[in-house]
Motif scaffolding. Structure first.
Motif, PDB file in Angstrom:
ATOM      1  N   THR A 160       0.910  -1.236  -0.047  1.00 58.12           N
ATOM      2  CA  THR A 160       0.048   0.057  -0.009  1.00 58.12           C
ATOM      3  C   THR A 160       0.783   1.215  -0.075  1.00 58.12           C
ATOM      4  O   THR A 160       0.690   2.378  -0.698  1.00 58.12           O
ATOM      5  CB  THR A 160      -0.872  -0.007   1.119  1.00 58.12           C
ATOM      6  OG1 THR A 160      -1.603  -1.270   1.234  1.00 58.12           O
ATOM      7  CG2 THR A 160      -1.952   1.109   1.017  1.00 58.12           C
ATOM      8  N   SER A 161       1.965   1.115   0.674  1.00 60.13           N
ATOM      9  CA  SER A 161       3.159   2.277   0.904  1.00 60.13           C
ATOM     10  C   SER A 161       3.795   2.323  -0.490  1.00 60.13           C
ATOM     11  O   SER A 161       3.976   3.491  -1.302  1.00 60.13           O
ATOM     12  CB  SER A 161       3.994   2.017   1.822  1.00 60.13           C
ATOM     13  OG  SER A 161       5.008   2.895   1.880  1.00 60.13           O
ATOM     14  N   TYR A 162       4.582   1.317  -1.122  1.00 53.60           N
ATOM     15  CA  TYR A 162       5.075   1.052  -2.322  1.00 53.60           C
ATOM     16  C   TYR A 162       4.921  -0.242  -2.940  1.00 53.60           C
ATOM     17  O   TYR A 162       4.960  -1.093  -2.324  1.00 53.60           O
ATOM     18  CB  TYR A 162       6.628   1.507  -2.042  1.00 53.60           C
ATOM     19  CG  TYR A 162       7.276   1.259  -3.305  1.00 53.60           C
ATOM     20  CD1 TYR A 162       7.524   2.417  -3.899  1.00 53.60           C
ATOM     21  CD2 TYR A 162       7.888  -0.064  -3.845  1.00 53.60           C
ATOM     22  CE1 TYR A 162       8.361   2.532  -5.236  1.00 53.60           C
ATOM     23  CE2 TYR A 162       8.650   0.033  -4.908  1.00 53.60           C
ATOM     24  CZ  TYR A 162       8.789   1.087  -5.701  1.00 53.60           C
ATOM     25  OH  TYR A 162       9.274   1.199  -7.069  1.00 53.60           O
ATOM     26  N   GLY A 164       2.175   1.005  -4.098  1.00 54.39           N
ATOM     27  CA  GLY A 164       0.899   1.242  -4.274  1.00 54.39           C
ATOM     28  C   GLY A 164      -0.063   0.323  -4.953  1.00 54.39           C
ATOM     29  O   GLY A 164       0.396  -0.533  -5.594  1.00 54.39           O
TER      30      GLY A 164
END
Length: 270
Positions: A160-162, A164
C-alpha cells in the motif's frame, strides 16, 4: 513516485561459461559466482572462498535480485566479511512480483534447490533491500520454520505504501479493489504472527528522511507490531538519510554483526 532512488548499476563480474548443466561461472566480490535457473527463474549462488563447514552452510538470501543490477558493488562491505566467514550469498530473480503468490512459489522452489544442491542451512538470513521486502517477507511468513533472521535495508513492508495498490495488483492477478479488500491475506505487515511465534529476530535500518519508502509506514510500523506480537525486533534510524546508497546503510558494523551472529545460530540450531 516521490523521491529519488540512488543506485549503482555496475556489476563487478567477469563471466566464464561452465560446460555442464547450463551453469554460468563468474567472479563477484572476489569469490566464485554460479548462475543457473530454477523452474525458469534465474538465480545465483556466490560461494565462500574457504568452506568452513561440511554441510548446513550459513547463507544470506538477498532481494531484489535483478541480474546485472542487484546485488552490486555497494554490497561489498557486507558480503566480503560474510563470505570470509563461510557464508554463501544467493538470490533469485522473479521480476516485479511485489510479494505475489507466484513470486512466493518461485522463491520456495529456489530455496528447495539451493539447500539441496549446495548443502546450505534451511534457515538463511534474509536480506531484503527496498522492494525486496515484499518478496522475502511474504515468502518468510509462509515458511517461518525456514528463516534464521531478517536484516532489512530501507525495506518495503507494505505494498500500500510502495508501489501502491494500483501498481501491485497486476502481479497478484487481481483488480486494485480486490487486492485492497484482501490486504490481510497479502500484506507482509499484516501477517507477522508466524515469524514472531517462530522466534525469528528482525533488524531494520532505515532513514528518517525516506520519501520513497517512508519509515513510519514500513519498518517503523513493522517493528512496533512485531514487538507487540512478542517478537524480537530492532529499528535503527539514520537521521537525514533517504532512499540512497551511502555508508550509513551499507557499512554499518552493527548490521553486519547481526547477520554474522544469527546466520551461525540458524546453522547450529539444525
Amino acid at each position: 513516485m516521490k523521491g529519488r532512488i540512488v543506485l549503482c548499476l555496475v556489476m563487478a563480474t567477469t563471466a566464464a561459461f561452465a560446460d555442464d548443466a547450463g551453469v554460468r561461472e563468474s567472479t563477484q566480490f572476489g569469490a566464485k559466482r554460479l548462475d543457473f535457473t530454477v523452474d525458469g527463474a534465474p538465480g545465483f549462488v556466490i560461494e565462500p572462498p574457504v568452506r568452513k563447514f561440511d554441510k548446513n552452510h550459513p547463507w544470506v538470501w538477498y532481494a531484489p535480485t535483478f541480474l546485472g543490477r542487484h546485488p552490486d558493488p555497494s554490497h561489498e562491505w557486507y558480503f566480503k566479511p560474510l563470505l570470509d566467514a563461510g557464508f554463501y550469498i544467493a538470490g533469485v530473480e522473479v521480476g516485479e512480483s511485489f510479494g505475489s503468490p507466484d513470486g512466493v512459489a518461485a522463491y520456495q522452489a529456489f530455496h528447495t534447490h539451493v539447500v539441496a544442491a549446495y548443502n546450505l542451512s534451511i534457515r538463511p538470513v534474509l536480506l531484503p533491500q527496498s522492494r525486496g521486502g515484499l518478496m522475502l517477507y511474504n515468502w518468510a511468513v509462509a515458511h517461518p520454520e525456514s528463516v534464521g533472521a531478517v536484516a532489512g535495508i530501507y525495506t518495503v513492508c507494505s505494498f500500500t505504501s510502495y508501489p501502491g495498490v494500483e501498481k501491485a495488483a497486476p502481479a497478484y492477478g487481481l483488480s486494485a479493489a480486490d487486492l485492497e479488500a484482501r490486504r490481510a491475506d497479502f500484506e507482509p505487515i499484516e501477517r507477522l504472527a508466524p515469524l514472531a511465534r517462530a522466534g525469528v529476530p528482525v533488524f531494520h535500518i532505515h532513514g528518517d528522511a525516506d520519501a520513497v519508502v517512508p519509515v513510519e509506514e514500513n519498518a517503523g510500523k513493522l517493528v512496533a507490531r512485531y514487538r507487540n506480537l512478542g517478537g524480537t525486533a530492532t529499528l535503527k534510524l539514520v537521521a537525514g538519510k533517504g532512499h540512497e546508497v551511502c555508508d550509513e546503510f551499507f557499512k554499518d558494523p552493527e548490521f553486519l554483526a547481526f547477520m554474522l551472529e544469527h546466520g551461525g545460530r540458524a546453522r547450529h540450531d539444525e
